[in-house]
Scaffold this active site. Sequence first.
Site, short mmCIF file in Angstrom:
data_model
loop_
_atom_site.label_atom_id
_atom_site.label_comp_id
_atom_site.label_asym_id
_atom_site.label_seq_id
_atom_site.Cartn_x
_atom_site.Cartn_y
_atom_site.Cartn_z
N ASP A 135 6.62 1.79 2.64
CA ASP A 135 6.16 0.82 1.65
C ASP A 135 4.72 0.51 2.02
OD1 ASP A 135 5.47 -1.47 0.20
OD2 ASP A 135 7.53 -2.23 0.18
N HIS A 136 3.77 1.05 1.26
CA HIS A 136 2.37 0.99 1.69
C HIS A 136 1.84 -0.44 1.79
CE1 HIS A 136 1.60 0.90 -2.71
NE2 HIS A 136 0.52 0.23 -2.38
N HIS B 263 7.71 -4.07 -2.75
CA HIS B 263 6.48 -4.60 -2.18
C HIS B 263 6.52 -6.11 -1.96
CE1 HIS B 263 4.88 -0.71 -2.74
NE2 HIS B 263 4.48 -0.82 -3.98
#
Length: 506
Positions: free
Chosen positions: A195-196, A258
């Site tokens: 999950d950036h 996110h």
Amino acid sequence: MPIENPFQDPLRFERQVPECIVVIFGANGDLTKRKLLPALYRLAYDRRLSTGFAVVGISRTPMSDEQFRQKMQEAVQQFSEDTQFDEDVWKAFAGGLSYVAGDIADPQLYRRLAAKLKEIEDSRRTGGNVMFYLSTQPSQYAPIAQGLGGAGLGKGGGWRRLVVEKPFGHDLESARELSDRLHESFDESSVYRIDHYLGKETVQNILAFRFGNGIFEPLWNRRYVNHVQITGAESIGVEDRATYYQEAGALDDMIQNHLLQVMATIAMEPSASFRANSVRDERSKLLRSIRAMTPEEILRNAVPGQYGPASIGGKALPGFRQEKGVDPQSQTNTYAAVTFFVENWRWAGVPFYVRTGKRLPKRVTEIAIQFNPAPLTIFDEDDGDRSPNLLIVRIQPDEGISLKFLSKRPGAGMNLRPVSMDFNYGSSFGERSPSAYETLLLDAIIGDATLYTRQDMVEASWSVIEPIQNVWRATHFDFPNYAAGTWGPAAADEMLARRGHAWRRP
């Protein structure tokens, strides 16, 4: 005599980066060109990679190794905006790039890959360490993992790791099914769900800010915090993602992963140590503490939206239903605002307002923590502003932290005005912050899973989101309900107004 490493300066960095091969499935796709190769090149530029580091690209497009290197060079030159292109660094880096063409459904692809890995291991002394990165359509995750397992590539002389991009399923059942299929070839400890957002510097800094300082943690609870707002706003529309976005929508695309991960980081309990499982245990515990709402509660505490056409600055912007490839009657949410409650002693009764949307006035991701007012107001009502105390964590685009409080305005009388104490990453440290993908790729190579999502966290998130999905799918909405370039539907403002709150305008 030891081989000189052109990528790594051991005196500069504490963590030893092992020799390894990174295999990228979907090497001809946008994510590889825009994010993955530029991030790996930057790590090479910063001398973070090992001497024998190598990359194997895989996609269906026929290409030679040299053609692949040329294409990746063009991508690095185009998308490495803050990194100087160095011919010498690229030459050393490109020497480790190779390519294998094939269809993921073809068992022969995995046999050719096995042969290529053996060849690289022998020539570059990688010790059998391989990281498989799935930069493909989600429907291909399980078949690729099973193809790797079937060819015996899930295990080897060194470590094997599987990095999986979101989405991790589209509901609780599909998330569990995907996990079960991945686990047929890879242990959970070898699966890295990326999950950036968790790799962004400011999200990581939440942990340092909370647990590295003694002055904030005592205030981090229901006694002092009035409410929390988490905003993930985008000014763009769906662009070329209409096919995917029409199936997912804002709730699934942003909040389920996110923004719930950001919420878990801001609200989690202190971990026993800064180790991967300790930190993830607390983040998982927080996600499991979010109250799953009944259908009646969802109607009051969750607002969907869809943007309509508008004209801004003389430019006509299409509505979502006018975007290329979108159903003219689409019920997809391009905006979602949800009020979450955490059922534990620290946060009981404190609303967490989470919103995200497309075609909003600006691109911004931030957390705003509003504190309770002073218990007694000793100043007259006409003594000026009564703005609440706010702690604002800016995740993008301008990374930093602001503390807003009241101060006396210079001059006669007690006239109060809000002021800010600001911390900005760029000006404070005077150095470049690594991209999220640089951080996360390096962590996966090293074997640090702290910033990666574990399966129990995925399931906890879907348990919270799925009831909202079910209600919204069963409801016909009068879309569009906000114009492009505005801050979303009026119903989202009303959701906060019922509790005496209002959305902050970033």
